[in-house]
Design a protein around this motif. Structure first.
Motif, PDB file in Angstrom:
ATOM      1  N   PRO A 127       0.592  -1.041  -0.252  1.00  0.00           N
ATOM      2  CA  PRO A 127      -0.342   0.224  -0.077  1.00  0.00           C
ATOM      3  C   PRO A 127       0.557   1.100   0.201  1.00  0.00           C
ATOM      4  CG  PRO A 127      -1.134  -1.943   1.144  1.00  0.00           C
ATOM      5  CD  PRO A 127      -0.010  -2.310   1.140  1.00  0.00           C
ATOM      6  N   MET A 128       1.629   1.189   0.558  1.00  0.00           N
ATOM      7  CA  MET A 128       2.533   2.347   1.182  1.00  0.00           C
ATOM      8  C   MET A 128       3.131   2.632  -1.020  1.00  0.00           C
ATOM      9  SD  MET A 128       4.129   5.213   1.703  1.00  0.00           S
ATOM     10  CE  MET A 128       4.219   5.271   4.080  1.00  0.00           C
ATOM     11  N   GLY A 129       4.310   1.237  -1.118  1.00  0.00           N
ATOM     12  CA  GLY A 129       4.136   1.916  -2.527  1.00  0.00           C
ATOM     13  C   GLY A 129       3.079   2.298  -4.059  1.00  0.00           C
ATOM     14  N   VAL A 130       2.008   2.218  -3.048  1.00  0.00           N
ATOM     15  CA  VAL A 130       0.639   2.467  -4.406  1.00  0.00           C
ATOM     16  C   VAL A 130       1.001   3.837  -3.985  1.00  0.00           C
ATOM     17  CG1 VAL A 130      -1.755   2.262  -4.606  1.00  0.00           C
ATOM     18  CG2 VAL A 130      -0.346  -0.132  -4.479  1.00  0.00           C
ATOM     19  N   ALA A 131       0.362   4.432  -2.674  1.00  0.00           N
ATOM     20  CA  ALA A 131       0.102   5.733  -2.447  1.00  0.00           C
ATOM     21  C   ALA A 131       1.315   6.463  -2.911  1.00  0.00           C
ATOM     22  CB  ALA A 131       0.436   5.663  -0.959  1.00  0.00           C
ATOM     23  N   ALA A 132       2.833   5.902  -2.810  1.00  0.00           N
ATOM     24  CA  ALA A 132       3.479   6.918  -3.224  1.00  0.00           C
ATOM     25  C   ALA A 132       3.438   7.881  -4.948  1.00  0.00           C
ATOM     26  CB  ALA A 132       5.214   6.267  -2.935  1.00  0.00           C
ATOM     27  N   SER A 133       2.922   6.417  -5.381  1.00  0.00           N
ATOM     28  CA  SER A 133       2.616   6.535  -7.067  1.00  0.00           C
ATOM     29  C   SER A 133       1.043   7.348  -7.428  1.00  0.00           C
ATOM     30  CB  SER A 133       2.395   5.183  -7.643  1.00  0.00           C
ATOM     31  OG  SER A 133       1.609   4.485  -7.311  1.00  0.00           O
ATOM     32  N   THR A 134       0.788   8.159  -6.388  1.00  0.00           N
ATOM     33  CA  THR A 134      -0.392   8.420  -7.041  1.00  0.00           C
ATOM     34  C   THR A 134      -0.395  10.236  -6.306  1.00  0.00           C
ATOM     35  OG1 THR A 134      -0.773   9.303  -4.269  1.00  0.00           O
ATOM     36  CG2 THR A 134      -1.513   7.034  -5.496  1.00  0.00           C
ATOM     37  N   GLU A 135      -1.540  10.796  -7.942  1.00  0.00           N
ATOM     38  CA  GLU A 135      -0.709  12.158  -8.536  1.00  0.00           C
ATOM     39  C   GLU A 135      -0.777  13.523  -7.326  1.00  0.00           C
ATOM     40  OE1 GLU A 135      -3.417  13.142 -11.368  1.00  0.00           O
ATOM     41  OE2 GLU A 135      -3.429  11.422 -12.747  1.00  0.00           O
ATOM     42  N   ASP A 136      -2.204  12.277  -6.194  1.00  0.00           N
ATOM     43  CA  ASP A 136      -1.898  12.806  -4.924  1.00  0.00           C
ATOM     44  C   ASP A 136      -0.809  13.016  -3.646  1.00  0.00           C
ATOM     45  OD1 ASP A 136      -4.599  13.904  -5.272  1.00  0.00           O
ATOM     46  OD2 ASP A 136      -5.640  12.077  -4.181  1.00  0.00           O
ATOM     47  N   HIS A 137       0.014  12.598  -3.668  1.00  0.00           N
ATOM     48  CA  HIS A 137       0.793  12.180  -3.050  1.00  0.00           C
ATOM     49  C   HIS A 137       1.756  13.394  -3.802  1.00  0.00           C
ATOM     50  CE1 HIS A 137       4.759  11.245  -1.234  1.00  0.00           C
ATOM     51  NE2 HIS A 137       5.851  11.192  -1.886  1.00  0.00           N
ATOM     52  N   ILE A 138       1.798  13.300  -5.422  1.00  0.00           N
ATOM     53  CA  ILE A 138       2.915  14.476  -5.949  1.00  0.00           C
ATOM     54  C   ILE A 138       3.149  15.862  -5.651  1.00  0.00           C
ATOM     55  CG2 ILE A 138       4.200  14.531  -7.804  1.00  0.00           C
ATOM     56  CD1 ILE A 138       3.593  11.586  -9.361  1.00  0.00           C
ATOM     57  N   GLU A 139       1.097  15.526  -6.064  1.00  0.00           N
ATOM     58  CA  GLU A 139       1.285  17.285  -5.497  1.00  0.00           C
ATOM     59  C   GLU A 139       1.000  17.258  -4.566  1.00  0.00           C
ATOM     60  OE1 GLU A 139      -1.660  20.449  -4.729  1.00  0.00           O
ATOM     61  OE2 GLU A 139      -0.183  19.868  -6.702  1.00  0.00           O
ATOM     62  N   ALA A 140       0.722  16.976  -3.511  1.00  0.00           N
ATOM     63  CA  ALA A 140       1.384  17.234  -2.147  1.00  0.00           C
ATOM     64  C   ALA A 140       2.647  17.690  -1.514  1.00  0.00           C
ATOM     65  CB  ALA A 140       1.257  15.820  -1.118  1.00  0.00           C
ATOM     66  N   SER A 141       3.369  16.846  -1.841  1.00  0.00           N
ATOM     67  CA  SER A 141       5.321  16.822  -2.528  1.00  0.00           C
ATOM     68  C   SER A 141       5.270  17.892  -2.457  1.00  0.00           C
ATOM     69  CB  SER A 141       5.824  15.805  -2.279  1.00  0.00           C
ATOM     70  OG  SER A 141       5.925  14.064  -1.794  1.00  0.00           O
ATOM     71  N   THR A 142       4.236  18.846  -3.925  1.00  0.00           N
ATOM     72  CA  THR A 142       5.464  20.023  -4.742  1.00  0.00           C
ATOM     73  C   THR A 142       4.485  20.639  -3.933  1.00  0.00           C
ATOM     74  OG1 THR A 142       5.191  18.316  -6.564  1.00  0.00           O
ATOM     75  CG2 THR A 142       5.021  21.254  -6.585  1.00  0.00           C
ATOM     76  N   LYS A 183       5.252  26.034  -0.178  1.00  0.00           N
ATOM     77  CA  LYS A 183       4.414  26.310   0.912  1.00  0.00           C
ATOM     78  C   LYS A 183       3.265  26.662   0.366  1.00  0.00           C
ATOM     79  CE  LYS A 183       9.086  27.649   2.819  1.00  0.00           C
ATOM     80  NZ  LYS A 183       9.650  26.750   2.554  1.00  0.00           N
ATOM     81  N   ARG A 184       2.662  25.730   0.325  1.00  0.00           N
ATOM     82  CA  ARG A 184       0.994  26.601  -0.324  1.00  0.00           C
ATOM     83  C   ARG A 184       0.389  24.813   0.287  1.00  0.00           C
ATOM     84  NH1 ARG A 184      -0.362  23.149  -4.612  1.00  0.00           N
ATOM     85  NH2 ARG A 184       1.233  22.811  -5.883  1.00  0.00           N
ATOM     86  N   GLN A 185      -0.895  24.686   0.083  1.00  0.00           N
ATOM     87  CA  GLN A 185      -2.014  24.141   0.569  1.00  0.00           C
ATOM     88  C   GLN A 185      -1.899  23.113  -0.709  1.00  0.00           C
ATOM     89  OE1 GLN A 185      -3.031  22.819   3.472  1.00  0.00           O
ATOM     90  NE2 GLN A 185      -2.232  24.584   4.213  1.00  0.00           N
ATOM     91  N   PRO A 186      -1.757  22.025  -0.642  1.00  0.00           N
ATOM     92  CA  PRO A 186      -2.556  20.790  -2.016  1.00  0.00           C
ATOM     93  C   PRO A 186      -3.350  20.865  -2.399  1.00  0.00           C
ATOM     94  CG  PRO A 186      -2.121  20.288  -0.067  1.00  0.00           C
ATOM     95  CD  PRO A 186      -1.814  21.027   0.574  1.00  0.00           C
ATOM     96  N   GLU A 187      -3.722  20.453  -3.375  1.00  0.00           N
ATOM     97  CA  GLU A 187      -4.795  20.149  -4.535  1.00  0.00           C
ATOM     98  C   GLU A 187      -5.055  18.860  -4.526  1.00  0.00           C
ATOM     99  OE1 GLU A 187      -5.426  23.501  -7.796  1.00  0.00           O
ATOM    100  OE2 GLU A 187      -5.280  25.427  -6.382  1.00  0.00           O
ATOM    101  N   PHE A 188      -5.676  18.273  -3.998  1.00  0.00           N
ATOM    102  CA  PHE A 188      -6.166  16.824  -4.675  1.00  0.00           C
ATOM    103  C   PHE A 188      -7.058  16.725  -5.477  1.00  0.00           C
ATOM    104  CE2 PHE A 188      -4.549  16.603   0.337  1.00  0.00           C
ATOM    105  CZ  PHE A 188      -3.501  15.959   0.463  1.00  0.00           C
ATOM    106  N   LYS A 189      -6.569  15.370  -5.467  1.00  0.00           N
ATOM    107  CA  LYS A 189      -8.232  15.167  -6.705  1.00  0.00           C
ATOM    108  C   LYS A 189      -8.470  13.995  -6.936  1.00  0.00           C
ATOM    109  CE  LYS A 189      -6.200  18.705  -9.732  1.00  0.00           C
ATOM    110  NZ  LYS A 189      -7.384  20.260  -9.749  1.00  0.00           N
TER     111      LYS A 189
END
Length: 262
Positions: free
Chosen positions: A234-249, A254-260
């Motif tokens: 599950p960690m590998g799956v979560a790390a590959s999501t667009e939401d994780h990439i967006e949150a890291s960016t 220094k802004r709030q993430p926009e989850f999809k």
């Protein structure tokens, strides 16, 4: 859906409402079938991210409407066992299969199987005026809807046995203190509070939320080493999501993430 159980979807949130206030929202076979079907539909619907359970009227749920059993003829042991397996337990099985947050807004007292149905939820908010009791003992019955499994895990063995053996009520404040509910809410704020939480979860990183739910419940039935191994996938799956990439960016910027939600 029958009028005695309402089912709606809006803005990624599904709401299941017990709608038999004149009978204290005691459930019968038809309501249970609709309830389980609604939960299964929520799991299958990618447009539903969160499920909210509540009731209409002054009581959340008085449990099962089994008044007919006192007058029934034949093998009553078989009748009760069949009733549980064929009608009550499908709701618990549908909840167990639901990999999305399941929130309960307890609009009033909950007793017996009505309380057990609420215990199936991941998070429970309740009106401050509400009270709760495991009343099976008062009618000479045992826990039939998962309470024996769920309540000791929430509030501890000795307090759970005290509730089971006495059938006494606990207040919303006491229920919050011992962990039976997550939060006691002013009576006129219960739906506002539960939907605030529901909206936050519905618009969050839904893959991570779902995987977290699965990991937590699996861990409750497992041991530490098995849980550590089980979480690697599950960690590998979560790390590959667009939401994780967006949150890291977003963190770097220094802004709030926009989850999809993917």
């Amino acid at each position: 859906m029958a009028d005695e159980l309402l089912f709606t979807k809006e803005n990624k949130i599904a709401t299941i409402t017990l709608n038999r206030p004149e009978k204290l929202n005691a459930f019968h076979d038809g309501m249970l079938a609709d309830w389980a079907a609604a939960l299964r539909e929520c799991q299958a619907d990618d447009g539903v991210n969160v499920v909210v359970l509540t009731g209409n009227g002054r009581v959340f749920c008085a449990g099962g409407d089994v008044s007919g059993f006192s007058r029934s003829e034949g093998n009553r042991a078989l009748q009760m066992s069949t009733y549980l397996r064929q009608h009550v337990h499908p709701v618990a099985r549908a909840v167990d299969a639901l990999q999305k947050p399941y929130l309960c807004a307890m609009n009033g007292p909950a007793t017996g199987a009505g309380l057990d149905m609420a215990l199936l939820a991941d998070i429970r908010y309740a009106k401050r005026s509400a009270r709760f009791a495991e009343t099976y003992v008062k009618v000479g019955l045992v826990l039939g809807d998962g309470g024996a499994f769920l309540l000791p895990r929430l509030i501890g063995l000795t307090k759970a046995l005290e509730m089971f053996w006495t059938g006494d009520f606990v207040s919303a404040e006491e229920a919050e203190r011992i962990g039976l509910i997550s939060k006691a809410v002013d009576d006129d704020k219960i739906m506002e509070e539960i939907y605030t939480l529901a909206e936050r979860l519905a618009n969050g990183p839904t893959v991570a939320i779902s995987l977290t739910k699965r990991a937590v419940y699996q861990a409750l039935r497992s041991d530490l080493m098995s849980s550590l191994e089980a979480i690697t996938g599950p960690m590998g799956v979560a790390a590959s999501t667009e939401d994780h990439i967006e949150a890291s960016t977003a963190f770097v910027e220094k802004r709030q993430p926009e989850f999809k939600g993917r």
